[in-house]
Design a protein around this motif. Sequence first.
Motif, mmCIF file in Angstrom:
data_model
loop_
_atom_site.group_PDB
_atom_site.id
_atom_site.type_symbol
_atom_site.label_atom_id
_atom_site.label_comp_id
_atom_site.label_asym_id
_atom_site.label_seq_id
_atom_site.Cartn_x
_atom_site.Cartn_y
_atom_site.Cartn_z
ATOM 1 N N PHE A 32 0.833 -1.203 0.000
ATOM 2 C CA PHE A 32 0.000 0.000 0.000
ATOM 3 C C PHE A 32 0.867 1.252 0.000
ATOM 4 O O PHE A 32 0.674 2.156 -0.810
ATOM 5 C CB PHE A 32 -0.925 -0.005 1.225
ATOM 6 C CG PHE A 32 -1.558 1.333 1.497
ATOM 7 C CD1 PHE A 32 -2.661 1.742 0.777
ATOM 8 C CD2 PHE A 32 -1.040 2.177 2.461
ATOM 9 C CE1 PHE A 32 -3.240 2.990 1.014
ATOM 10 C CE2 PHE A 32 -1.603 3.421 2.709
ATOM 11 C CZ PHE A 32 -2.715 3.826 1.981
ATOM 12 N N VAL A 33 1.840 1.308 0.891
ATOM 13 C CA VAL A 33 2.714 2.477 0.992
ATOM 14 C C VAL A 33 3.483 2.676 -0.309
ATOM 15 O O VAL A 33 3.584 3.801 -0.817
ATOM 16 C CB VAL A 33 3.670 2.346 2.200
ATOM 17 C CG1 VAL A 33 4.738 3.417 2.172
ATOM 18 C CG2 VAL A 33 2.878 2.411 3.500
ATOM 19 N N HIS A 34 3.991 1.606 -0.877
ATOM 20 C CA HIS A 34 4.727 1.687 -2.139
ATOM 21 C C HIS A 34 3.832 2.244 -3.244
ATOM 22 O O HIS A 34 4.196 3.195 -3.946
ATOM 23 C CB HIS A 34 5.241 0.309 -2.511
ATOM 24 C CG HIS A 34 6.045 0.294 -3.776
ATOM 25 N ND1 HIS A 34 7.035 -0.601 -3.990
ATOM 26 C CD2 HIS A 34 6.014 1.035 -4.895
ATOM 27 C CE1 HIS A 34 7.581 -0.397 -5.180
ATOM 28 N NE2 HIS A 34 6.964 0.587 -5.749
ATOM 29 N N ARG A 82 12.063 6.110 -7.970
ATOM 30 C CA ARG A 82 13.332 6.725 -7.542
ATOM 31 C C ARG A 82 13.067 8.001 -6.744
ATOM 32 O O ARG A 82 13.678 8.224 -5.708
ATOM 33 C CB ARG A 82 14.221 7.013 -8.753
ATOM 34 C CG ARG A 82 14.891 5.789 -9.337
ATOM 35 C CD ARG A 82 15.941 6.144 -10.371
ATOM 36 N NE ARG A 82 15.445 6.945 -11.478
ATOM 37 C CZ ARG A 82 14.846 6.459 -12.574
ATOM 38 N NH1 ARG A 82 14.683 5.154 -12.690
ATOM 39 N NH2 ARG A 82 14.452 7.265 -13.528
ATOM 40 N N GLU A 83 12.160 8.829 -7.248
ATOM 41 C CA GLU A 83 11.835 10.084 -6.554
ATOM 42 C C GLU A 83 11.253 9.817 -5.171
ATOM 43 O O GLU A 83 11.469 10.597 -4.244
ATOM 44 C CB GLU A 83 10.858 10.907 -7.378
ATOM 45 C CG GLU A 83 11.473 11.495 -8.622
ATOM 46 C CD GLU A 83 10.445 12.170 -9.503
ATOM 47 O OE1 GLU A 83 9.358 12.531 -9.019
ATOM 48 O OE2 GLU A 83 10.757 12.363 -10.698
ATOM 49 N N ALA A 84 10.503 8.721 -5.049
ATOM 50 C CA ALA A 84 9.894 8.379 -3.760
ATOM 51 C C ALA A 84 10.871 7.649 -2.842
ATOM 52 O O ALA A 84 10.539 7.335 -1.704
ATOM 53 C CB ALA A 84 8.653 7.517 -3.993
ATOM 54 N N GLY A 85 12.058 7.375 -3.353
ATOM 55 C CA GLY A 85 13.062 6.691 -2.536
ATOM 56 C C GLY A 85 12.823 5.211 -2.395
ATOM 57 O O GLY A 85 13.251 4.587 -1.431
ATOM 58 N N LEU A 86 12.160 4.623 -3.377
ATOM 59 C CA LEU A 86 11.852 3.189 -3.317
ATOM 60 C C LEU A 86 12.796 2.386 -4.177
ATOM 61 O O LEU A 86 13.362 2.818 -5.103
ATOM 62 C CB LEU A 86 10.410 2.956 -3.777
ATOM 63 C CG LEU A 86 9.361 3.730 -2.977
ATOM 64 C CD1 LEU A 86 8.014 3.593 -3.644
ATOM 65 C CD2 LEU A 86 9.302 3.201 -1.554
#
Length: 86
Positions: A32-34, A82-86
């Motif tokens: 969900f968070v991803h 990438r922008e979300a740091g995943l």
Amino acid sequence: MHRSESGALTRHLLEATTNAQQTQSLAPLCAFVHSWAVFVAIERHPERAARLRELERIVDAGEQDPAEAIVEIRSIREAAEREAGL
């Protein structure tokens, strides 16, 4: 966030919470968070969000070869991750 997006967020969170409880696993909540982190990263750039919707329409319509659209969709989602740091 638009009302329909807020409703979708709430439904997705409830589904993830229920699945996490049923499976006794945090994996549904992590998914969900991803998912929502990627969504937010895409929506922060209106032009990119509009392009993604257009590409998704191309794929869904099935009126032309979707290969190029699929490659571009992947590129947009990977950039958002990438922008979300995943």
